[in-house]
Write a protein that holds these residues in place. Sequence first.
Motif, short mmCIF file in Angstrom:
data_model
loop_
_atom_site.label_atom_id
_atom_site.label_comp_id
_atom_site.label_asym_id
_atom_site.label_seq_id
_atom_site.Cartn_x
_atom_site.Cartn_y
_atom_site.Cartn_z
N TYR A 38 -92.81 84.33 -76.09
CA TYR A 38 -92.79 85.77 -75.90
C TYR A 38 -91.89 86.12 -74.73
O TYR A 38 -91.58 85.29 -73.89
N ASP A 39 -91.46 87.37 -74.70
CA ASP A 39 -90.59 87.88 -73.64
C ASP A 39 -91.48 88.29 -72.47
O ASP A 39 -92.16 89.31 -72.53
N ASN A 41 -90.70 89.53 -69.78
CA ASN A 41 -90.24 90.77 -69.15
C ASN A 41 -90.66 92.01 -69.94
O ASN A 41 -90.51 93.13 -69.46
N ASP A 141 -88.77 82.21 -71.20
CA ASP A 141 -88.00 81.70 -70.08
C ASP A 141 -88.89 81.17 -68.96
O ASP A 141 -88.46 81.05 -67.83
#
Length: 143
Positions: A38-39, A41, A141
């Motif tokens: 998942y992102d 941010n 990330d």
Amino acid sequence: GAVDARTMGCTASAPAKVSSRKIISARFVREWRLPADYDANAEGESSADGASPTPLPRTVADADRAREGFWDTCATYGGDEQVWGALRQACDGKQDEESAASARAALAMMLSSCAEDLSECYDERGVKYELPVYVRAYPADGV
């Protein structure tokens, strides 16, 4: 004092309500389609009571802590402890194929319907179980 489910990362189970997610019979799920990642941010998921979204964990270590917090407290908000346990086992990516198949079969027997990504599930009594994305995946990330 009172515990706020949003700060603990747990979403209370509740009687079934209308959902925007595609919900199918749990008996027909051959494989859970958990998100790959998942992102971190992105804005967190909104809670059922419409409160501001909780920020998503940004690192793998933060996600691990948030997961443990979720699983340690989820049963206190309702639902069946065995269902919560089966959901945890299904979300654990550290299983061999045989264990994963066993977890799917057990969960399919406990649930009446669910989203293929396990974000939203209902047991035979109509109790809703919601799993935040950080329980089903890790940040893309994350370090």
